[in-house]
Design a protein around this motif. Sequence first.
Motif, mmCIF file in Angstrom:
data_model
loop_
_atom_site.group_PDB
_atom_site.id
_atom_site.type_symbol
_atom_site.label_atom_id
_atom_site.label_comp_id
_atom_site.label_asym_id
_atom_site.label_seq_id
_atom_site.Cartn_x
_atom_site.Cartn_y
_atom_site.Cartn_z
ATOM 1 N N GLU A 95 85.362 -81.325 13.843
ATOM 2 C CA GLU A 95 84.372 -82.009 14.177
ATOM 3 C C GLU A 95 83.459 -81.357 15.031
ATOM 4 O O GLU A 95 83.504 -80.149 15.749
ATOM 5 N N HIS A 96 82.096 -82.088 15.139
ATOM 6 C CA HIS A 96 81.146 -81.670 16.151
ATOM 7 C C HIS A 96 80.337 -82.990 16.774
ATOM 8 O O HIS A 96 80.332 -83.919 15.883
ATOM 9 N N HIS A 97 80.238 -82.640 17.944
ATOM 10 C CA HIS A 97 79.724 -83.745 18.707
ATOM 11 C C HIS A 97 78.288 -83.277 19.662
ATOM 12 O O HIS A 97 78.576 -82.921 20.655
ATOM 13 N N ALA A 136 77.114 -78.991 23.448
ATOM 14 C CA ALA A 136 77.550 -78.926 21.942
ATOM 15 C C ALA A 136 76.449 -79.015 21.193
ATOM 16 O O ALA A 136 75.568 -80.041 21.243
ATOM 17 N N ARG A 154 74.824 -77.972 17.117
ATOM 18 C CA ARG A 154 75.282 -77.228 15.883
ATOM 19 C C ARG A 154 74.412 -76.042 15.496
ATOM 20 O O ARG A 154 74.957 -75.137 14.591
ATOM 21 N N ALA A 181 77.405 -73.673 19.809
ATOM 22 C CA ALA A 181 77.674 -73.886 18.552
ATOM 23 C C ALA A 181 79.285 -73.315 18.425
ATOM 24 O O ALA A 181 79.146 -72.294 18.116
ATOM 25 N N SER A 182 80.026 -74.216 18.571
ATOM 26 C CA SER A 182 81.607 -73.657 18.517
ATOM 27 C C SER A 182 81.835 -73.491 17.025
ATOM 28 O O SER A 182 81.761 -74.264 16.286
ATOM 29 N N GLY A 186 84.559 -75.674 16.065
ATOM 30 C CA GLY A 186 84.697 -77.432 16.195
ATOM 31 C C GLY A 186 84.695 -77.725 17.371
ATOM 32 O O GLY A 186 84.965 -77.000 18.471
ATOM 33 N N ASP A 187 84.044 -78.889 17.762
ATOM 34 C CA ASP A 187 84.171 -79.320 19.139
ATOM 35 C C ASP A 187 85.315 -80.309 19.530
ATOM 36 O O ASP A 187 85.882 -80.669 18.678
#
Lengths: 120, 318
Positions: free
Chosen positions: B57-59, B131, B133, B177-178, B181-182
Amino acid sequence: MTARRIGWSAMAIVAGCSLLLSAGCVATADDGYGYAPNVSVGIGLGYYDQYGGDYGGWGPDYGVGPWRGGGPRPRRGDAGGGHGFRPAPASRAMPSIPSGARAGGRGGGGRGGGGGHGGH
Amino acid sequence: MNLAVDSSLVARRPRAGSRWRAIAPGLVAAMAGAACLAPAIAAPERVPALVEPRGEEHHVGKVIFEELVTPDLAGAERFYAGLFGWSFQDLDAGGTRYATATLDGRLVGGLVQRDRPAGGHGQPAWLTFVAVRDVDAARATAVRNGAKVLLEPRDVPDRGREAVFADPQGAVFAVLASSSGDPADALAEPGEWIWSSLFTRDPDTDAGFYQALLDYEVFDLPSSGSDKHLMLASEDYARASANTLPATTAGAHPHWIDYVRVDDAARMVAKAQSLGARVLVGPRLDRHGGHVAIVADPQGAVCGMLEWTSDDDRKVAQ
């Protein structure tokens, strides 16, 4: 300079660079925020802020929290005036924060029903 | 004067020198090798991933992490453990004293110990991570829109890629940018971060900056006078508010504040005081129907608290 001295100098440079690398340091110029000198390679950013905790003057309608939702979107009287941003269309409902419960795992899960680091 | 020189001495010197010259490269190589190996032998522990198990997931635009810098790590741990029930794990970070904070096993933040900068102008603070990307693309966009880069993009093992900027008004924030994922969008539990606010001289301009950077939807809320109250949203969730710094706070610098969810702001403020905190904004009713408060921890780092009752709680109350 003799070839032997050049050789010694090269070795000294190699040794010096190795020691510096092992120390894991970076030296950077202060950027006015007191930030860069506190940054090191590795973890932790080490940021010191520059504001002074000057609070107060919040009037009775000074709000900072999220909108709760469930009601009509509040409208500002001068909506449609000049902005430094593109305002959301008037037809858009004001969103609130996530309300779903967390699932298992640390930070994992699905939208609205998954785990998470906070509910931002 | 007898200038005769003992021939054995003359002969020994060159021998010793040649021995040294023979050994020296080896010694230098050994030193270099040891220097190279030292970091590996005493390798700093790594910060934990933001999401475990890793997610996809990315938010973008969501506040996903907070990190405190403090001159007194042990004191900060005592305070936040006593106030919110956080637990800490100290890491050997290669000379940096760092601790991860968790609540019921969930990561809630990181704490870094640093000496105060010389001159005494620095204030301990929580740094807000938003967050993104692509950190390098974010850097380009931020700079193009008037930001200053305080920390160039860098990789952090297991965590991702991060950078720190000052927005056009000077408020400092980080982007991350984890790599794991977030965190999913879910309601924060009491003791977890739930909300963030940007206090700035010019919310209009700053909202435009963050909109360009994070593609926020921006909602304009009613307010009296010249104050601006804006809401920044992404993915149909409110992510943060942007407010005009009150005119009476001339000494305040634009900044971000993060809020921990609490059940009872008044009780928590009293508890914070008993642990050495200073109250900056006492509990006051906010537009969401709960109270907010702002305190400075014993070292001076500012932390918000926000009451939030879940929908289920509200139904029971009604």
